[in-house]
Each structure stands twice: as structure tokens, then as C-alpha cells.
Design a protein around this motif. Structure first.
Motif, PDB file in Angstrom:
ATOM      1  N   GLU A 250       1.093  -1.157  -0.075  1.00 28.54           N
ATOM      2  CA  GLU A 250      -0.047  -0.146   0.050  1.00 28.54           C
ATOM      3  C   GLU A 250       1.086   1.195   0.064  1.00 28.54           C
ATOM      4  O   GLU A 250       1.864   1.392   0.577  1.00 28.54           O
ATOM      5  N   VAL A 251       0.349   2.389  -0.605  1.00 27.89           N
ATOM      6  CA  VAL A 251       1.023   3.618  -0.666  1.00 27.89           C
ATOM      7  C   VAL A 251       0.107   4.849  -0.588  1.00 27.89           C
ATOM      8  O   VAL A 251      -0.951   4.627  -1.243  1.00 27.89           O
ATOM      9  N   THR A 252       0.546   5.848   0.042  1.00 30.06           N
ATOM     10  CA  THR A 252      -0.093   7.073   0.015  1.00 30.06           C
ATOM     11  C   THR A 252       0.188   7.975  -1.214  1.00 30.06           C
ATOM     12  O   THR A 252       1.332   8.252  -1.417  1.00 30.06           O
ATOM     13  N   VAL A 253      -0.982   8.063  -1.959  1.00 27.98           N
ATOM     14  CA  VAL A 253      -0.364   8.501  -3.133  1.00 27.98           C
ATOM     15  C   VAL A 253      -0.747  10.222  -3.300  1.00 27.98           C
ATOM     16  O   VAL A 253      -0.721  10.856  -4.051  1.00 27.98           O
ATOM     17  N   ARG A 254      -1.575  10.607  -2.151  1.00 35.78           N
ATOM     18  CA  ARG A 254      -2.118  12.226  -1.835  1.00 35.78           C
ATOM     19  C   ARG A 254      -2.168  12.297  -0.577  1.00 35.78           C
ATOM     20  O   ARG A 254      -2.776  11.628   0.079  1.00 35.78           O
ATOM     21  N   GLY A 255      -1.803  13.167   0.026  1.00 35.48           N
ATOM     22  CA  GLY A 255      -1.953  13.761   1.356  1.00 35.48           C
ATOM     23  C   GLY A 255      -1.050  13.182   2.473  1.00 35.48           C
ATOM     24  O   GLY A 255      -1.205  13.047   3.558  1.00 35.48           O
ATOM     25  N   GLY A 256      -0.050  12.514   1.984  1.00 34.59           N
ATOM     26  CA  GLY A 256       1.089  11.635   2.961  1.00 34.59           C
ATOM     27  C   GLY A 256       2.102  11.063   2.183  1.00 34.59           C
ATOM     28  O   GLY A 256       2.182  11.189   0.980  1.00 34.59           O
ATOM     29  N   HIS A 257       3.091  10.533   3.159  1.00 35.67           N
ATOM     30  CA  HIS A 257       4.214   9.722   2.285  1.00 35.67           C
ATOM     31  C   HIS A 257       4.424   8.562   3.252  1.00 35.67           C
ATOM     32  O   HIS A 257       5.311   8.049   3.815  1.00 35.67           O
ATOM     33  N   GLU A 258       3.373   7.557   3.066  1.00 37.02           N
ATOM     34  CA  GLU A 258       3.454   6.381   3.735  1.00 37.02           C
ATOM     35  C   GLU A 258       3.575   5.234   2.622  1.00 37.02           C
ATOM     36  O   GLU A 258       2.795   5.294   1.575  1.00 37.02           O
ATOM     37  N   THR A 259       4.284   4.228   2.890  1.00 43.62           N
ATOM     38  CA  THR A 259       4.396   3.199   2.049  1.00 43.62           C
ATOM     39  C   THR A 259       4.606   1.892   3.072  1.00 43.62           C
ATOM     40  O   THR A 259       4.863   1.905   4.068  1.00 43.62           O
ATOM     41  N   LEU A 260       3.988   0.671   2.534  1.00 45.54           N
ATOM     42  CA  LEU A 260       4.205  -0.538   3.257  1.00 45.54           C
ATOM     43  C   LEU A 260       4.191  -1.505   2.291  1.00 45.54           C
ATOM     44  O   LEU A 260       3.490  -1.851   1.372  1.00 45.54           O
ATOM     45  N   ASP A 261       4.977  -2.598   2.278  1.00 48.90           N
ATOM     46  CA  ASP A 261       5.260  -3.617   1.431  1.00 48.90           C
ATOM     47  C   ASP A 261       5.309  -4.954   2.152  1.00 48.90           C
ATOM     48  O   ASP A 261       6.071  -5.286   3.248  1.00 48.90           O
ATOM     49  N   LEU A 262       4.898  -6.121   1.428  1.00 44.16           N
ATOM     50  CA  LEU A 262       4.862  -7.460   2.175  1.00 44.16           C
ATOM     51  C   LEU A 262       6.300  -7.753   2.408  1.00 44.16           C
ATOM     52  O   LEU A 262       7.138  -7.789   1.131  1.00 44.16           O
TER      53      LEU A 262
END
Length: 268
Positions: A250-262
Motif C-alpha cells: 500500500e502507498v499513500t498517493v495524496r496527502g501523505g508519505h506512507e508506504t508498506l510492502d509485504l
């Protein structure tokens, strides 16, 4: 946004004809002068769901805590480990499917423990409650979150909700048969939990530390969704689900800078 749907009243409960389950015979009566074969073909192309925003009653016989939907399987004993970032912080998310179940408004739900670590410290712990209907759709019946400070003290339980309490209603978390353009409300407690999602693609590609998916070499389809909430109107997230595995990124594409990968899958 408006759902692509047609309204239908079934047994006094408002339902919707849209793209979730296949092979339902709803709408066949409106086939007019078509032949029975043509009517059956038309009905097979239709899909049926109960709109989670309007459902008030839940029949326990239509749900099971054995969540086997291939897009979001929840086999007891399995743990998904994700790694990512939140701005300049490093994060790790441990998503464990437990043996436990909980009954909410008469419906048996699977309990999932979700722990988030930020820079090595526990920052959030949540119990999530999922169930699956007889058509294979995964429903979200509530969550009990807790946020922690660096000293390990609970500082917030914002976002807590359970179906049947304070007007809260269950939502569709994952369809049995997703179709591009479909959108659903995943949860609802006004002012506390109002997430929505929309299917953007069923042929996406994604690379994570666990592997690359989407080139069909492993015959695994990749679903890409967009998530948003009216409580955070400036934020948009994209999530990737691999058939047979579940969520992989998952990745925040607007309004933030968060990522998460399995990163890993652990089996008991």
C-alpha cells in the motif's frame, strides 16, 4: 461518489444490483420476451450485493468466520509481516490471523491482531473483526484500536467501532468477484470510521521484498484499489492485493508519505 447500482427491494430490505457475486438470477423477471436461455445469460452477467450503507439486519446463517476469499484469505495461524515508511520514520506491520472468533450482532467474526511498530517501538495495536458471507464477500464488522506513545502508554482509542453500536454498520472489505469501477463503503460509524474503496485494476503489477507480481508467470492476478475517507478528504491510498495471498502493498498517493510492502509470510 455514487455507486453504480440499481435499487431493488428484497423482503423489506433495500438491496442493490451491482458487481459482487456472479450467477445470481436477480432481474431475470424483467427479461420481457427474451428466450429462457437469453434470460439466463443476462442474469449470469449480473451481480448481487446488499448495500452495506443500508443493511440493518444480519442473518448469522449467511456468514462464517472461515474467511477463504482468495483476494483476502484469513487462515488462522498465518502472519503477514510488512515493512515501510511514514515520512522519515521506519515502520513494521505484523498482521496475525488468530484462532479466536467474536460474535457481533449474532454474526461470528474472525479476530485479527494488527500491530504497528514505528522505529522499533509499538505505536499501534488493533483487533479487527472480519467475516465472510455465503457468496464469498469479506465483511468488516469492527475494530478496537489503541495508539501508544514511546513509553508504552495508550494515548488514543480513536476509530473504535463495532457493528450495532452507536449506529455503526458493517461494510464490504473485499468482493468475491471484484470488477473494475466497483466501489463500496468498508465501514461506518459516523464521524469515527467511514473508509471507502474502489477497484481501479485487476491487472496491475507490483514489486515487494516478498516478490514481483503481475506478469502472470505465477498465474496470480493483482487487484489495485483506491481508498479514501470523508474524514480525511485530502488523503488517497492505493492498495495491491494478489489473488491467493492477500494484501501485498500500500502507498499513500495524496496527502501523505506512507508506504508498506509485504516482507514475509509466517505459517504456524
Amino acid at each position: 461518489m455514487m455507486l453504480r447500482s440499481k435499487w431493488l427491494v428484497v423482503g423489506g430490505i433495500v438491496a442493490v444490483v451491482a458487481a459482487v457475486g456472479a450467477g445470481m438470477a436477480i432481474g431475470a423477471a424483467a427479461a420481457g420476451g427474451r428466450s429462457s436461455a437469453s434470460a439466463a445469460s443476462g442474469a449470469a452477467r449480473r451481480h448481487h450485493r446488499v448495500d452495506p450503507s443500508l443493511t440493518q439486519r444480519y442473518d448469522p446463517d449467511r456468514y462464517t468466520a472461515r474467511v477463504s476469499n482468495p483476494w483476502f484469505p484469513l487462515k488462522p495461524g498465518i502472519t503477514y509481516v510488512y515493512r515501510g515508511t511514514d515520512g522519515e520514520d521506519r515502520t513494521r506491520d505484523v498482521f496475525r490471523v488468530t484462532d479466536r472468533t467474536i460474535t457481533i450482532v449474532g454474526v461470528e467474526c474472525r479476530v485479527v491482531n494488527d500491530r504497528v511498530f514505528t522505529n522499533g517501538h509499538l505505536s499501534e495495536k488493533t483487533s479487527d473483526y472480519y467475516t465472510q458471507d455465503v457468496e464469498g464477500n469479506v465483511w468488516y464488522f469492527g475494530e478496537d484500536p489503541a495508539e501508544y506513545n514511546r513509553s508504552g502508554k495508550v494515548i488514543s482509542r480513536a476509530g473504535t467501532w463495532r457493528t450495532g453500536r452507536h449506529g455503526a454498520q458493517a461494510g464490504i472489505f473485499m468482493q468475491a468477484f471484484p470488477q473494475v469501477g466497483d466501489q463500496f463503503r468498508q465501514e461506518f460509524r459516523r464521524g469515527h470510521a467511514e473508509d471507502h474503496y474502489m477497484v481501479l485494476s485487476l491487472s496491475a503489477e507490483v514489486t515487494t521484498p516478498y516478490g514481483h507480481f503481475g506478469d502472470n508467470r505465477l498465474r496470480r492476478n493483482v487487484e489495485l484499489t483506491k481508498e479514501w475517507s470523508p474524514l480525511e478528504p485530502r488523503v488517497r491510498d492505493h492498495k495491491y492485493y494478489v489473488r491467493g495471498i492477500g494484501e501485498v502493498a500500500e502507498v499513500t498517493v495524496r496527502g501523505g508519505h506512507e508506504t508498506l510492502d509485504l516482507f514475509a509470510i509466517r505459517k504456524r
